[in-house]
Motif scaffolding. Structure first.
Motif, PDB file in Angstrom:
ATOM      1  N   GLU A 101       0.693  -1.321   0.003  1.00 53.23           N
ATOM      2  CA  GLU A 101       0.070  -0.162   0.059  1.00 53.23           C
ATOM      3  C   GLU A 101       0.818   1.313  -0.151  1.00 53.23           C
ATOM      4  OE1 GLU A 101      -3.158   2.251  -0.347  1.00 53.23           O
ATOM      5  OE2 GLU A 101      -3.237  -0.255  -0.511  1.00 53.23           O
ATOM      6  N   GLY A 102       1.793   1.357   0.780  1.00 49.04           N
ATOM      7  CA  GLY A 102       2.485   2.347   0.902  1.00 49.04           C
ATOM      8  C   GLY A 102       3.503   2.834  -0.220  1.00 49.04           C
ATOM      9  N   HIS A 103       3.814   1.932  -1.067  1.00 52.50           N
ATOM     10  CA  HIS A 103       4.639   1.890  -2.239  1.00 52.50           C
ATOM     11  C   HIS A 103       4.072   2.248  -3.360  1.00 52.50           C
ATOM     12  CE1 HIS A 103       8.041   0.874   0.113  1.00 52.50           C
ATOM     13  NE2 HIS A 103       7.664  -0.264   0.411  1.00 52.50           N
ATOM     14  N   ARG A 104       2.309   2.289  -3.537  1.00 51.94           N
ATOM     15  CA  ARG A 104       1.705   2.681  -4.465  1.00 51.94           C
ATOM     16  C   ARG A 104       1.722   4.372  -4.745  1.00 51.94           C
ATOM     17  NH1 ARG A 104      -3.639  -0.855  -3.226  1.00 51.94           N
ATOM     18  NH2 ARG A 104      -2.986  -2.716  -4.451  1.00 51.94           N
ATOM     19  N   ASN A 105       2.431   4.885  -3.723  1.00 56.79           N
ATOM     20  CA  ASN A 105       2.234   6.422  -3.768  1.00 56.79           C
ATOM     21  C   ASN A 105       3.722   6.768  -4.146  1.00 56.79           C
ATOM     22  OD1 ASN A 105       2.603   8.949  -3.155  1.00 56.79           O
ATOM     23  ND2 ASN A 105       1.228   9.014  -1.443  1.00 56.79           N
ATOM     24  N   ASP A 139      -1.076  16.405  -2.662  1.00 58.54           N
ATOM     25  CA  ASP A 139      -0.753  14.961  -2.334  1.00 58.54           C
ATOM     26  C   ASP A 139       0.796  14.794  -2.469  1.00 58.54           C
ATOM     27  OD1 ASP A 139      -3.363  14.133  -1.616  1.00 58.54           O
ATOM     28  OD2 ASP A 139      -3.874  13.362  -3.565  1.00 58.54           O
ATOM     29  N   ALA A 140       1.242  15.355  -3.572  1.00 55.53           N
ATOM     30  CA  ALA A 140       2.531  15.086  -3.980  1.00 55.53           C
ATOM     31  C   ALA A 140       3.558  15.980  -2.984  1.00 55.53           C
ATOM     32  CB  ALA A 140       2.911  15.846  -5.231  1.00 55.53           C
ATOM     33  N   ARG A 192       2.898  16.546   0.209  1.00 51.49           N
ATOM     34  CA  ARG A 192       2.801  16.152   1.542  1.00 51.49           C
ATOM     35  C   ARG A 192       3.995  15.423   2.245  1.00 51.49           C
ATOM     36  NH1 ARG A 192      -1.803  14.329   1.069  1.00 51.49           N
ATOM     37  NH2 ARG A 192      -2.779  16.272   1.610  1.00 51.49           N
ATOM     38  N   PRO A 193       4.156  14.209   1.570  1.00 51.47           N
ATOM     39  CA  PRO A 193       5.558  13.465   1.777  1.00 51.47           C
ATOM     40  C   PRO A 193       6.781  14.298   1.717  1.00 51.47           C
ATOM     41  CG  PRO A 193       4.307  12.488   0.357  1.00 51.47           C
ATOM     42  CD  PRO A 193       3.814  13.839   0.293  1.00 51.47           C
ATOM     43  N   PHE A 194       7.068  15.149   1.015  1.00 53.29           N
ATOM     44  CA  PHE A 194       8.078  16.094   0.875  1.00 53.29           C
ATOM     45  C   PHE A 194       8.082  17.000   2.071  1.00 53.29           C
ATOM     46  CE2 PHE A 194       8.074  14.686  -3.304  1.00 53.29           C
ATOM     47  CZ  PHE A 194       8.901  13.986  -3.418  1.00 53.29           C
ATOM     48  N   ASN A 195       6.887  17.746   2.469  1.00 53.67           N
ATOM     49  CA  ASN A 195       6.681  18.546   3.537  1.00 53.67           C
ATOM     50  C   ASN A 195       7.364  17.852   4.907  1.00 53.67           C
ATOM     51  OD1 ASN A 195       6.199  20.493   1.944  1.00 53.67           O
ATOM     52  ND2 ASN A 195       3.895  20.253   2.193  1.00 53.67           N
ATOM     53  N   GLU A 196       6.762  16.760   4.952  1.00 55.42           N
ATOM     54  CA  GLU A 196       6.816  15.952   6.335  1.00 55.42           C
ATOM     55  C   GLU A 196       8.134  15.417   6.356  1.00 55.42           C
ATOM     56  OE1 GLU A 196       4.493  12.208   5.746  1.00 55.42           O
ATOM     57  OE2 GLU A 196       2.755  13.557   5.904  1.00 55.42           O
ATOM     58  N   LEU A 197       8.913  15.024   5.330  1.00 57.10           N
ATOM     59  CA  LEU A 197      10.436  14.891   5.215  1.00 57.10           C
ATOM     60  C   LEU A 197      11.008  16.150   5.823  1.00 57.10           C
ATOM     61  CD1 LEU A 197      13.128  13.259   4.788  1.00 57.10           C
ATOM     62  CD2 LEU A 197      12.976  13.936   2.242  1.00 57.10           C
TER      63      LEU A 197
END
Length: 334
Positions: A158-162, A307-308, A310-315
């Motif tokens: 699931e996590g790797h679909r993103n 959505d794109a 969000r993960p980079f902001n968390e990093l």
């Protein structure tokens, strides 16, 4: 710290080629040679964004483009700075970050107004660049690699679909070579990298991995700065620069008026020679202080962009958690 900018030579006088607004320290000689052309004079290089001539500032002043292109989109900028500046490790940087979606919209809007971006509208420009960001994500975290891991049962699917989550996770542990390839991908076709230029975590990793100390950076956020009073902002900058702050609370009224007046005018009141008039004389109008209301993006455009990011902001939040107290509580990083 940046690449060469193109010159055109007219009668031996160098001119920055139209459309090249960011003046950089190493001019090329394109258009300055030929049988019918006199060689160009040595260009008088102006510091970018209407800063004074380096020679008029200090013999130790460094001419540098202070934009996102140096911080993020020029993978070689840290190395160039270390190579050409004898005390690069002593330099201090103030980095102002804007909420990524707003920065992307502003970039696309400006480039379209300047005629550099030929897309029909801001939405299409952003979606095209989002697709390019997908290509960069594939470089650092290929989907095929994670599909194999998931099929082997060694990792959840699931996590790797993103693709954005995959790229952010891999970026945190990427080698210098892989990080550089990713940053070069983000820089491709700059300054039309509206979305890619908003992946700030890559810039932070690039400068830190190049050997610049975390203490060399003061991290600020646009909306937080706008909400600060003049005294607090000056105090934050002065403390970082090692400058005294005691006098700031008792600034003469004419200086305060010059700093705080709108459209170059003084904030105070007075007669013909009062603080307001003096403020207007001391502070020239500066259109860069103006902000523009931007039309909200359609949900079908805004949602995939958010959505794109969000993960980079968390990093980014993880990277600066211990080194940037000035970013604590910023909504888009929480």
């Amino acid at each position: 710290a940046c690449s060469r900018f193109p010159l055109e030579c007219f009668g031996g006088i160098p001119h920055v080629k139209p459309g090249c607004a960011l003046v950089r320290p190493l001019p090329s000689t394109r258009g300055c040679r030929g049988p019918q052309r006199a060689p160009c004079q040595r260009p008088r290089i102006r510091m970018s964004h209407a800063w004074p001539l380096a020679t008029e500032t200090s013999p130790n002043a460094l001419t540098i483009d202070p934009s996102i292109n140096t911080f993020l989109s020029m993978p070689s900028a840290p190395e160039q700075l270390q190579r050409h500046h004898p005390r690069a490790s002593a330099l201090r940087f103030v980095v102002l970050l804007r909420e990524p979606l707003a920065r992307s919209m502003s970039s696309a809007r400006m480039m379209r107004e300047w005629g550099w971006d030929k897309h029909a509208n801001v939405s299409s420009a952003l979606l095209d660049d989002l697709a390019r960001l997908g290509g960069c994500a594939e470089l650092v975290a290929p989907a095929s690699k994670f599909t194999r891991l998931a099929l082997d049962g060694s990792s959840g699917l699931e996590g790797h679909r993103n693709p954005w989550r995959r790229a952010a996770d891999e970026l945190a542990k990427a080698s210098d070579r892989s990080l550089r390839r990713f940053r070069e991908c983000l820089a491709h076709k700059a300054p039309l990298n509206h979305v890619r230029g908003s992946v700030y975590a890559a810039g932070v990793l690039g400068w830190l991995s190049a050997g610049f100390a975390p203490s060399a950076f003061l991290w600020l956020e646009t909306e937080s700065v706008r909400a600060m009073g003049a005294y607090k902002l000056l105090a934050v900058l002065a403390k970082f620069a090692g400058l005294p702050t005691e006098h700031l609370r008792t600034l003469p009224e004419n200086i305060r008026a010059a700093c705080e007046g709108s459209n170059g005018g003084g904030a105070g009141t007075g007669g013909a020679h009062g603080p307001a008039r003096l403020g207007r004389r001391l502070a020239s109008p500066d259109s860069r202080r103006q902000t523009h209301a931007m039309r909200a993006l359609p949900p079908e455009v805004a949602r995939p962009l958010q959505d794109a990011f969000r993960p980079f902001n968390e990093l980014l939040r993880t990277l600066v958690a211990d080194i940037a107290p000035t970013l604590h509580g910023v909504p888009w990083l929480s």
